[in-house]
Design an enzyme around this catalytic site. Structure first.
Site, PDB file in Angstrom:
ATOM      1  N   PRO A   1       0.959   1.437  -4.426  1.00 14.83           N
ATOM      2  CA  PRO A   1       2.191   2.146  -4.793  1.00 14.83           C
ATOM      3  C   PRO A   1       2.894   2.609  -3.524  1.00 14.83           C
ATOM      4  CG  PRO A   1       0.252   3.506  -5.267  1.00 14.83           C
ATOM      5  CD  PRO A   1      -0.247   2.191  -4.778  1.00 14.83           C
ATOM      6  N   LEU A   2       4.194   2.367  -3.446  1.00 17.97           N
ATOM      7  CA  LEU A   2       4.967   2.750  -2.258  1.00 17.97           C
ATOM      8  C   LEU A   2       6.234   3.458  -2.719  1.00 17.97           C
ATOM      9  CD1 LEU A   2       4.550  -0.647  -0.402  1.00 17.97           C
ATOM     10  CD2 LEU A   2       3.603   1.524   0.403  1.00 17.97           C
TER      11      LEU A   2
ATOM     12  N   GLN B   1       0.617   5.327 -11.055  1.00 20.27           N
ATOM     13  CA  GLN B   1      -0.056   6.263 -10.172  1.00 20.27           C
ATOM     14  C   GLN B   1       0.518   7.660 -10.378  1.00 20.27           C
ATOM     15  OE1 GLN B   1       0.339   6.892  -5.774  1.00 20.27           O
ATOM     16  NE2 GLN B   1      -1.759   6.097  -5.730  1.00 20.27           N
TER      17      GLN B   1
ATOM     18  N   CYS C   1      -2.023  10.872  -0.349  1.00 21.18           N
ATOM     19  CA  CYS C   1      -0.686  11.027   0.233  1.00 21.18           C
ATOM     20  C   CYS C   1      -0.708  12.091   1.326  1.00 21.18           C
ATOM     21  CB  CYS C   1       0.323  11.405  -0.835  1.00 21.18           C
ATOM     22  SG  CYS C   1       2.000  11.602  -0.183  1.00 21.18           S
TER      23      CYS C   1
ATOM     24  N   LYS D   1      -7.202   6.661  -5.498  1.00 19.31           N
ATOM     25  CA  LYS D   1      -6.885   6.196  -4.144  1.00 19.31           C
ATOM     26  C   LYS D   1      -6.961   7.402  -3.214  1.00 19.31           C
ATOM     27  CE  LYS D   1      -3.575   3.338  -1.573  1.00 19.31           C
ATOM     28  NZ  LYS D   1      -3.218   4.175  -0.417  1.00 19.31           N
TER      29      LYS D   1
ATOM     30  N   ASN E   1      -8.193  -0.593   2.017  1.00 16.40           N
ATOM     31  CA  ASN E   1      -6.757  -0.492   2.272  1.00 16.40           C
ATOM     32  C   ASN E   1      -6.522  -0.016   3.698  1.00 16.40           C
ATOM     33  OD1 ASN E   1      -4.345   2.009   1.595  1.00 16.40           O
ATOM     34  ND2 ASN E   1      -3.844  -0.136   1.767  1.00 16.40           N
ATOM     35  N   GLY E   2      -5.497  -0.613   4.327  1.00 18.81           N
ATOM     36  CA  GLY E   2      -5.101  -0.160   5.651  1.00 18.81           C
ATOM     37  C   GLY E   2      -4.991  -1.270   6.664  1.00 18.81           C
TER      38      GLY E   2
ATOM     39  N   ARG F   1       2.303  -1.611   3.410  1.00 16.83           N
ATOM     40  CA  ARG F   1       3.512  -1.945   4.162  1.00 16.83           C
ATOM     41  C   ARG F   1       3.602  -3.436   4.461  1.00 16.83           C
ATOM     42  NH1 ARG F   1       2.949   1.115   9.247  1.00 16.83           N
ATOM     43  NH2 ARG F   1       0.742   0.975   8.706  1.00 16.83           N
TER      44      ARG F   1
END
Length: 316
Positions: A21-22, A79, A109, A147, A208-209, A233
């Site tokens: 989710p962004l 989310q 976040c 997350k 993730n990352g 991203r």
């Protein structure tokens, strides 16, 4: 990267390549594009649990979905964020969430406003409260995932303990962003911490990352033992990374972007669609000849016609 299905106690993801989710980007049109390019799961933008309970119109708008043909096996995931179990339960059970198969809770976040409210990555400092939020969401009967990050800072890494606590609270899957809250979105991804989470629990763990190439995805999987990879991203800047990793059939990039452009204007008001597609096209043309000049033209575009005129002259 070897793709395989992930079984969340009866809810089966088509594959183990996920898109994060962004905020400001993963609207329904973008998520549909990602699924068509081969993503196994996508998520709405981060949605306030309390905002849903108060029937916020802006919050409801984040929940729009598009219907994909059955062969895509698409699963709708939302989310939520918040720090009050009562609101988390009410939100997960509310009518607006009914179309979604899965509820993910944001506990990573790093944005100051979210952190200061005790939400997002602030929950890494309060494992008992984080457990209560998961248990509250589980009451909805939907699959619940979490997350989270490795810790608030390098001196307070909690990855393993947090993973075990979330599993014990009823989470069906975990996604670990291998950075601390202090790191925000830069710096080295701590692969050992992700591996520690995977080794500690018997539910799927997604890494993730820092994934901006197929090689990055392979490294993340191989060095953590995770069950899948989540793009963030990397997919926002270049959604065709999804098809590269997934091995999907060769796609006509211009046709895919053309569809995104048309669908964005069809599903959102003209002002939002114009600003959004200006941003997206600015990402997509990175590395192209005269990209800087094209970005200047894009920032001056004020309508779909303006954007189409620029888009028609581009090569992908």
């Amino acid at each position: 990267m070897r793709l395989h299905k992930i079984d969340l106690n009866g809810l089966v993801l088509p594959n183990n390549l996920l898109v994060a989710p962004l905020a400001g980007y993963t609207n329904a049109v973008f998520r549909e594009m990602c699924v068509r390019l081969g993503a196994g799961l996508t998520f709405t933008e981060m949605v306030s649990a309390k905002g849903l309970c108060y029937n916020s119109e802006n919050t409801r708008e984040l929940l729009s979905t598009l219907q994909l043909p059955p062969e895509y096996g698409a699963i709708n995931a939302v989310q939520l964020f918040g720090c009050e179990p009562e609101y988390m339960e009410r939100a997960a059970c509310c009518e607006n969430i009914a179309p979604f198969d899965l509820v993910d809770i944001n506990m990573g976040c790093p944005v100051p406003k979210i952190f200061k409210n005790g939400e997002g990555s602030a929950l890494l400092n309060d494992i008992p409260l984080a457990q209560k939020l998961v248990k509250a969401a589980v009451k909805s009967g939907k699959k619940v995932t979490v997350k989270f990050r490795t810790g608030v800072d390098g001196g307070h890494l909690v990855t393993r303990d947090f993973a075990v606590a979330m599993r014990d609270a009823g989470a069906a899957m975990l996604t670990v962003h291998g950075r601390t809250r202090v790191q925000m979105y830069s710096g080295e991804v701590n692969l050992k911490e992700i591996a520690a989470a995977k080794a500690a629990v018997d539910i799927p763990v997604i890494a993730n990352g820092g994934v901006f190439s197929a090689d990055d995805a392979d490294r993340l999987l191989n060095e953590t033992g995770a069950d899948g990879v989540m793009l963030a991203r990397g997919a926002m800047y270049n959604p065709f990374l999804i098809s590269e990793i997934s091995g999907a059939d060769t796609v006509d990039k211009k046709q895919v972007i053309r569809r995104q452009l048309d669908d964005t204007f069809a599903n959102f008001d003209s002002r939002f669609a114009t600003v959004y597609m200006r941003k997206m096209l600015a990402f997509y043309i990175k590395g192209q000849p005269n990209a800087a000049a094209t970005r200047v033209r894009l920032m001056g575009a004020n309508s779909k016609q303006d954007i189409e005129e620029i888009f028609n002259g581009l090569q992908f």
